[in-house]
Design a protein around this motif. Structure first.
Motif, PDB file in Angstrom:
ATOM      1  N   ILE A  76       0.840  -1.198   0.000  1.00 46.75           N
ATOM      2  CA  ILE A  76       0.000   0.000   0.000  1.00 46.75           C
ATOM      3  C   ILE A  76       0.876   1.250   0.000  1.00 46.75           C
ATOM      4  O   ILE A  76       0.592   2.239  -0.671  1.00 46.75           O
ATOM      5  CB  ILE A  76      -0.936   0.003   1.220  1.00 46.75           C
ATOM      6  CG1 ILE A  76      -1.727  -1.310   1.301  1.00 46.75           C
ATOM      7  CG2 ILE A  76      -1.872   1.203   1.171  1.00 46.75           C
ATOM      8  CD1 ILE A  76      -2.616  -1.572   0.115  1.00 46.75           C
ATOM      9  N   PHE A  77       1.975   1.188   0.775  1.00 48.25           N
ATOM     10  CA  PHE A  77       2.959   2.285   0.808  1.00 48.25           C
ATOM     11  C   PHE A  77       4.276   1.724   0.251  1.00 48.25           C
ATOM     12  O   PHE A  77       5.093   1.193   1.003  1.00 48.25           O
ATOM     13  CB  PHE A  77       3.165   2.804   2.235  1.00 48.25           C
ATOM     14  CG  PHE A  77       1.912   3.325   2.871  1.00 48.25           C
ATOM     15  CD1 PHE A  77       1.319   4.496   2.423  1.00 48.25           C
ATOM     16  CD2 PHE A  77       1.314   2.648   3.927  1.00 48.25           C
ATOM     17  CE1 PHE A  77       0.161   4.981   3.006  1.00 48.25           C
ATOM     18  CE2 PHE A  77       0.159   3.126   4.513  1.00 48.25           C
ATOM     19  CZ  PHE A  77      -0.425   4.291   4.047  1.00 48.25           C
ATOM     20  N   PRO A  78       4.495   1.823  -1.046  1.00 49.01           N
ATOM     21  CA  PRO A  78       5.675   1.207  -1.660  1.00 49.01           C
ATOM     22  C   PRO A  78       6.983   1.770  -1.099  1.00 49.01           C
ATOM     23  O   PRO A  78       7.130   2.990  -0.962  1.00 49.01           O
ATOM     24  CB  PRO A  78       5.525   1.564  -3.148  1.00 49.01           C
ATOM     25  CG  PRO A  78       4.080   1.895  -3.332  1.00 49.01           C
ATOM     26  CD  PRO A  78       3.625   2.491  -2.043  1.00 49.01           C
ATOM     27  N   PRO A  79       7.928   0.895  -0.757  1.00 46.02           N
ATOM     28  CA  PRO A  79       9.244   1.341  -0.277  1.00 46.02           C
ATOM     29  C   PRO A  79      10.117   1.794  -1.445  1.00 46.02           C
ATOM     30  O   PRO A  79      11.047   1.091  -1.860  1.00 46.02           O
ATOM     31  CB  PRO A  79       9.798   0.100   0.416  1.00 46.02           C
ATOM     32  CG  PRO A  79       9.144  -1.041  -0.295  1.00 46.02           C
ATOM     33  CD  PRO A  79       7.780  -0.567  -0.711  1.00 46.02           C
ATOM     34  N   THR A  80       9.861   2.969  -1.971  1.00 45.80           N
ATOM     35  CA  THR A  80      10.516   3.428  -3.204  1.00 45.80           C
ATOM     36  C   THR A  80      12.026   3.578  -3.056  1.00 45.80           C
ATOM     37  O   THR A  80      12.750   3.516  -4.048  1.00 45.80           O
ATOM     38  CB  THR A  80       9.911   4.774  -3.646  1.00 45.80           C
ATOM     39  OG1 THR A  80       9.986   5.704  -2.557  1.00 45.80           O
ATOM     40  CG2 THR A  80       8.450   4.605  -4.047  1.00 45.80           C
ATOM     41  N   THR A  81      12.501   3.803  -1.822  1.00 42.52           N
ATOM     42  CA  THR A  81      13.951   3.940  -1.619  1.00 42.52           C
ATOM     43  C   THR A  81      14.510   2.796  -0.776  1.00 42.52           C
ATOM     44  O   THR A  81      15.564   2.927  -0.158  1.00 42.52           O
ATOM     45  CB  THR A  81      14.281   5.290  -0.952  1.00 42.52           C
ATOM     46  OG1 THR A  81      13.573   5.392   0.300  1.00 42.52           O
ATOM     47  CG2 THR A  81      13.879   6.456  -1.842  1.00 42.52           C
ATOM     48  N   GLY A  82      13.784   1.690  -0.747  1.00 41.72           N
ATOM     49  CA  GLY A  82      14.275   0.532  -0.004  1.00 41.72           C
ATOM     50  C   GLY A  82      13.654   0.346   1.355  1.00 41.72           C
ATOM     51  O   GLY A  82      13.940  -0.644   2.044  1.00 41.72           O
ATOM     52  N   GLY A  83      12.834   1.317   1.788  1.00 43.23           N
ATOM     53  CA  GLY A  83      12.138   1.182   3.061  1.00 43.23           C
ATOM     54  C   GLY A  83      13.047   1.220   4.267  1.00 43.23           C
ATOM     55  O   GLY A  83      14.215   1.632   4.200  1.00 43.23           O
TER      56      GLY A  83
END
Length: 360
Positions: free
Chosen positions: A291-298
């Motif tokens: 739902i909240f994509p880890p665009t920078t790796g989370g």
């Protein structure tokens, strides 16, 4: 002769104009300085933004003496050295909390990431061991949500000879919040820093916590008044460490990095990081959706870069929100859910690593 008179007249005029110009500039500077000083004195007791930007600090030898101190309403206090003296409340709190074994802060630079939800469920998880005494302190002065989450709305604090008595959820789980002191849950707390500071001091010094194994402190987002107050007042008693909450997306991680730097500056040990709302596990097909994509790796990549332990990832579950609204423990309501299992794994994994900053 007329030429000489003309030259004299020019010299006199030039001198007069120069005098008027200098007088005007001096007056403008005086007025500007006066206005600057007035702005300082009309500020909230801590000086204006310009003063704070160049303030040498109360512990500095230049406190109250440097050019940046001119016009500050606290200049005389700093110059006298009174500001360097430790607050006597620090020692009082240290003595009061000698019966509290572990003090853990729950922090995050970002609002809405689930600090209060995690604080509440961490308290429930620790209190599931009947041999442990747990206390939960809510220092979110302006947005106290712990009474609602813990099912304690409408409860009141009582005073005895030994101080304020916290409100109990279970026999071994005590809670304190400013929410218990308000006439209505909808009342707004419109306080500046000094009043927040005084309230936190009172919570730590005047509440009769008794013998406690864990004091969990739920904080508001950011690195401001409440955080500085809790760090200052617990400097004598000692803080075991901080658990930092984030969500996977970069907009949250940006603020969490600031919180981590805050901890390092004020020398709070970091127990580890929790990634909350880490995907949604479908209760039917069991597939996970981001739902909240880890665009920078989370949180995992951030922890690797900053050399911090990632304690665990808690997935989204609508039943967590429902449990909080109903004031029930999600861990007992849906014990087999992926989120409940993640909470239990976080506590159990740290209990097996006593060599690190630990929840046990």
């Amino acid at each position: 002769m007329s030429d000489i008179c003309h030259v004299r007249e020019l010299i006199v005029r030039t001198a007069v104009y120069t005098f008027i110009l200098l007088f005007t500039l001096t007056s403008i500077n005086t007025v500007t300085d006066t206005l600057s000083n007035l702005v300082c004195k009309l500020s909230s007791g801590a000086g204006c933004i310009n003063c704070l930007a160049n303030c040498p600090g109360t512990s500095s030898d230049q406190a109250g003496k440097s050019s940046a101190c001119q016009g500050c309403p606290n200049q005389n206090i700093c110059a006298s050295g009174a500001a360097k003296a430790p607050d006597p409340a620090i020692e009082e709190i240290r003595q009061k909390l000698t019966t509290v074994k572990h003090k853990i802060l729950v922090l995050s630079g970002k609002g809405g990431v689930g600090k209060s939800t995690f604080s509440a469920h961490l308290s429930h998880a620790l209190a599931s061991d009947d041999s442990k005494e747990v206390a939960l302190l809510d220092v979110d002065i302006c947005g106290p949500s712990i009474p609602k989450i813990m099912g304690l709305e409408g409860e009141q604090v009582h005073q005895s000879g030994s101080g304020w008595s916290p409100v109990y959820v279970e026999d071994n789980l005590a809670v304190m919040s400013i929410g218990f002191l308000l006439s209505s849950p909808d009342d707004a707390v419109i306080w500046r820093g000094p009043k927040k500071n005084g309230m936190i001091k009172q919570f730590l010094r005047d509440v009769d916590w008794g013998e406690v194994d864990y004091l969990i402190v739920d904080t508001p987002p950011g690195t401001s008044d409440e955080h500085l107050s809790i760090v200052q007042y617990l400097s004598g008693a000692g803080i075991d460490g901080a658990v930092i909450i984030t969500t996977p997306q970069e907009v949250s991680l940006q603020d969490v990095r600031k919180e981590i730097r805050f901890c390092k500056k004020v020398k709070i040990p970091i127990i580890g990081v929790i990634e909350n709302m880490s995907g949604f596990v479908c209760p039917k097909c069991k597939n996970t959706s981001q739902i909240f994509p880890p665009t920078t790796g989370g949180a995992q990549r951030m922890c690797e870069e900053l050399n911090l332990p990632l304690l665990g990832s808690v997935p989204l579950d609508p039943r967590i929100g429902r449990s909080c609204d109903e004031g029930k423990s999600f861990l007992t309501e849906v014990p087999d859910s992926p989120a409940a299992v993640a909470y239990q794994n976080i506590v159990q994994s740290k209990s097996s690593k006593p060599q690190q900053a630990s929840l046990y």
